[in-house]
Design a protein around this motif. Structure first.
Motif, PDB file in Angstrom:
ATOM      1  N   ALA A 268      36.998  31.913 -16.135  1.00  0.00           N
ATOM      2  CA  ALA A 268      36.756  31.401 -17.280  1.00  0.00           C
ATOM      3  C   ALA A 268      35.590  31.726 -17.955  1.00  0.00           C
ATOM      4  O   ALA A 268      35.529  32.261 -19.068  1.00  0.00           O
ATOM      5  CB  ALA A 268      37.366  30.014 -17.583  1.00  0.00           C
ATOM      6  N   TYR A 269      34.662  31.286 -17.386  1.00  0.00           N
ATOM      7  CA  TYR A 269      33.283  31.745 -17.589  1.00  0.00           C
ATOM      8  C   TYR A 269      33.192  33.297 -18.183  1.00  0.00           C
ATOM      9  O   TYR A 269      32.515  33.659 -19.177  1.00  0.00           O
ATOM     10  CB  TYR A 269      32.177  31.207 -16.703  1.00  0.00           C
TER      11      TYR A 269
ATOM     12  N   ARG B  49      35.455  35.576 -18.266  1.00  0.00           N
ATOM     13  CA  ARG B  49      36.392  35.988 -19.852  1.00  0.00           C
ATOM     14  C   ARG B  49      35.647  35.723 -20.906  1.00  0.00           C
ATOM     15  O   ARG B  49      35.635  36.438 -21.950  1.00  0.00           O
ATOM     16  CB  ARG B  49      37.570  35.349 -19.420  1.00  0.00           C
ATOM     17  N   ARG B  50      34.967  34.356 -21.153  1.00  0.00           N
ATOM     18  CA  ARG B  50      34.516  34.097 -22.349  1.00  0.00           C
ATOM     19  C   ARG B  50      33.415  34.782 -22.609  1.00  0.00           C
ATOM     20  O   ARG B  50      33.008  35.206 -23.653  1.00  0.00           O
ATOM     21  CB  ARG B  50      33.845  32.554 -22.079  1.00  0.00           C
ATOM     22  N   LYS B  51      32.476  35.139 -21.614  1.00  0.00           N
ATOM     23  CA  LYS B  51      31.225  35.915 -21.492  1.00  0.00           C
ATOM     24  C   LYS B  51      31.454  37.318 -22.014  1.00  0.00           C
ATOM     25  O   LYS B  51      30.717  37.982 -22.909  1.00  0.00           O
ATOM     26  CB  LYS B  51      30.463  35.692 -20.208  1.00  0.00           C
TER      27      LYS B  51
ATOM     28  N   SER C 221      33.928  38.271 -23.676  1.00  0.00           N
ATOM     29  CA  SER C 221      34.776  38.564 -24.943  1.00  0.00           C
ATOM     30  C   SER C 221      33.966  38.301 -25.989  1.00  0.00           C
ATOM     31  O   SER C 221      33.828  39.082 -27.319  1.00  0.00           O
ATOM     32  CB  SER C 221      35.990  37.434 -25.150  1.00  0.00           C
ATOM     33  N   THR C 222      32.747  37.376 -25.831  1.00  0.00           N
ATOM     34  CA  THR C 222      31.593  37.194 -26.749  1.00  0.00           C
ATOM     35  C   THR C 222      30.562  38.329 -26.791  1.00  0.00           C
ATOM     36  O   THR C 222      29.871  38.445 -27.608  1.00  0.00           O
ATOM     37  CB  THR C 222      31.030  35.750 -26.660  1.00  0.00           C
TER      38      THR C 222
END
Length: 72
Positions: free
Chosen positions: A54-55, A57-59, A61-62
């Protein structure tokens, strides 16, 4: 060894609450201890993998920013 003894004692005490013997509770307590020794570490590993995914994926994408559709 000590863990099995403690689990058996706790299971026996729980099973004696109904007024009958505590042998079945002791067996269930020891079985629960044996299963927990294998399941809990596996759950930690799987949970850490999920948090890491999750980390990332979030990193990722941003990092590139949102797509505004302006072709910039």
């Amino acid at each position: 060894m000590i863990g099995k003894a403690i689990a058996g004692w706790i299971g026996s005490r729980i099973d004696k609450r109904d007024g009958e013997g505590g042998t079945m509770g002791a067996i269930v307590g020891v079985a629960t201890w044996e299963v927990a020794k294998r399941v809990v570490p596996a759950a930690f590993v799987l949970g850490a993998g999920a948090v890491g995914a999750a980390y990332l994926r979030r990193k990722l994408s941003t990092e590139h920013g949102p797509d505004t559709g302006l072709g910039a």
